[in-house]
Design an enzyme around this catalytic site. Structure first.
Site, PDB file in Angstrom:
ATOM      1  N   HIS A  13       0.841  -1.205   0.000  1.00 46.15           N
ATOM      2  CA  HIS A  13       0.000   0.000   0.000  1.00 46.15           C
ATOM      3  C   HIS A  13       0.876   1.254   0.000  1.00 46.15           C
ATOM      4  CE1 HIS A  13      -3.066  -2.596   2.386  1.00 46.15           C
ATOM      5  NE2 HIS A  13      -3.586  -2.418   1.186  1.00 46.15           N
ATOM      6  N   LYS A  37     -16.817  -6.191   8.133  1.00 45.19           N
ATOM      7  CA  LYS A  37     -15.659  -6.984   7.696  1.00 45.19           C
ATOM      8  C   LYS A  37     -14.866  -7.551   8.874  1.00 45.19           C
ATOM      9  CE  LYS A  37     -14.206  -5.750   3.026  1.00 45.19           C
ATOM     10  NZ  LYS A  37     -13.091  -5.219   2.223  1.00 45.19           N
ATOM     11  N   ARG A  86      -1.993  -6.565  -8.092  1.00 46.16           N
ATOM     12  CA  ARG A  86      -0.813  -7.397  -7.833  1.00 46.16           C
ATOM     13  C   ARG A  86      -0.687  -8.498  -8.880  1.00 46.16           C
ATOM     14  NH1 ARG A  86      -2.880  -8.323  -1.855  1.00 46.16           N
ATOM     15  NH2 ARG A  86      -4.711  -8.384  -3.177  1.00 46.16           N
ATOM     16  N   SER A 124      -2.912  -7.732   3.371  1.00 42.11           N
ATOM     17  CA  SER A 124      -3.140  -7.510   4.806  1.00 42.11           C
ATOM     18  C   SER A 124      -3.555  -8.818   5.461  1.00 42.11           C
ATOM     19  CB  SER A 124      -4.239  -6.466   5.001  1.00 42.11           C
ATOM     20  OG  SER A 124      -3.858  -5.241   4.435  1.00 42.11           O
TER      21      SER A 124
HETATM   22  O1  PNS Z   1      -8.926  -2.788   0.395  1.00 43.22           O
HETATM   23  P1  PNS Z   1     -10.208  -3.335  -0.162  1.00 43.22           P
HETATM   24  O2  PNS Z   1     -10.964  -4.083   0.930  1.00 43.22           O
HETATM   25  O3  PNS Z   1      -9.989  -4.182  -1.396  1.00 43.22           O
HETATM   26  O4  PNS Z   1     -11.098  -2.062  -0.591  1.00 43.22           O
HETATM   27  C1  PNS Z   1     -12.389  -2.220  -1.126  1.00 43.22           C
HETATM   28  C2  PNS Z   1     -13.146  -0.878  -1.250  1.00 43.22           C
HETATM   29  C3  PNS Z   1     -13.122  -0.129   0.065  1.00 43.22           C
HETATM   30  C4  PNS Z   1     -12.469  -0.020  -2.304  1.00 43.22           C
HETATM   31  C5  PNS Z   1     -14.604  -1.222  -1.690  1.00 43.22           C
HETATM   32  O5  PNS Z   1     -15.121  -2.222  -0.862  1.00 43.22           O
HETATM   33  C6  PNS Z   1     -15.541  -0.007  -1.662  1.00 43.22           C
HETATM   34  O6  PNS Z   1     -15.377   0.920  -2.412  1.00 43.22           O
HETATM   35  N1  PNS Z   1     -16.535  -0.026  -0.753  1.00 43.22           N
HETATM   36  C7  PNS Z   1     -17.469   1.068  -0.549  1.00 43.22           C
HETATM   37  C8  PNS Z   1     -18.895   0.695  -0.909  1.00 43.22           C
HETATM   38  C9  PNS Z   1     -19.115   0.786  -2.400  1.00 43.22           C
HETATM   39  O7  PNS Z   1     -19.019   1.842  -2.999  1.00 43.22           O
HETATM   40  N2  PNS Z   1     -19.388  -0.378  -3.010  1.00 43.22           N
HETATM   41  C10 PNS Z   1     -19.561  -0.508  -4.441  1.00 43.22           C
HETATM   42  C11 PNS Z   1     -18.226  -0.726  -5.118  1.00 43.22           C
HETATM   43  S1  PNS Z   1     -18.414  -1.100  -6.818  1.00 43.22           S
END
Ligand code: PNS
Length: 161
Positions: A13, A37, A86, A124
């Site tokens: 990150h 989560k 990745r 993570s």
């Molecule tokens: O680090 P991560 O867990 O891969 O991040 C995922 C994240 C936070 C980018 C995604 O879950 C998100 O944007 N969540 C917010 C809710 C939302 O907008 N959902 C629709 C996404 S298409």
């Protein structure tokens, strides 16, 4: 804007943040507030950890959000969303998210950056698993994060004893 869970932040990150801070005039690292989560660290702890490691980048800000990412982006007037890839396995999920976000908000552009090869295997989830089983995570997370994980582990061992 660079959104994610960051539970906890890894060197992968951090590499993306460093490179993103050179590409964009301002970068908001946005932590999703999603207690569903079952995170190891609270959002406040994650914000603290992130702030500690990004303070050397003056154009990087740390914030948190809940609800739809596109709504948060609009509220913060962010026009680009940065995500790291990745391996090909990341691409499938990232493509779905990028296309859904584009449908919800066509003016928000998703930009992908390839993870540095030295960090392309780090997540993570794996960091937490290896650490909790006694493996070394040295070089995979910033030293301040490793220290925090150590404190968290000894606290939970103490509780279990
Ligand atoms: O680090 P991560 O867990 O891969 O991040 C995922 C994240 C936070 C980018 C995604 O879950 C998100 O944007 N969540 C917010 C809710 C939302 O907008 N959902 C629709 C996404 S298409």
């Amino acid at each position: 804007m660079y959104p994610g869970s960051f539970d906890p932040i890894t060197n992968g990150h951090l590499d993306l943040i460093q490179r993103g801070s050179r590409l964009f005039s301002r970068l908001i690292v946005a932590i999703l507030r999603n207690e569903g989560k079952e995170p190891l660290f609270s959002v406040e702890e994650r914000m603290e950890m992130l702030r500690e490691v990004v303070e050397v980048y003056p154009n990087v800000e740390v914030d948190s959000f809940d609800g739809l990412l596109v709504d948060y982006a609009a509220a913060r007037q962010a026009t680009v969303m940065l995500r790291g890839i990745r391996a090909i396995s990341d691409y499938v999920y990232e493509l779905q998210m990028a296309l859904m976000n584009r449908r919800l908000s066509p003016e928000l552009e998703t930009v992908f950056m390839m993870a540095h090869e030295a960090y392309s295997f780090i997540s993570s989830r794996l960091v937490k698993e290896v650490f909790s089983l006694g493996g070394s995570i040295s070089g995979l997370v910033p030293p301040s994060v490793e220290a925090r994980l150590q404190r968290r582990l000894s606290k939970s061992k103490h509780k279990g004893a």
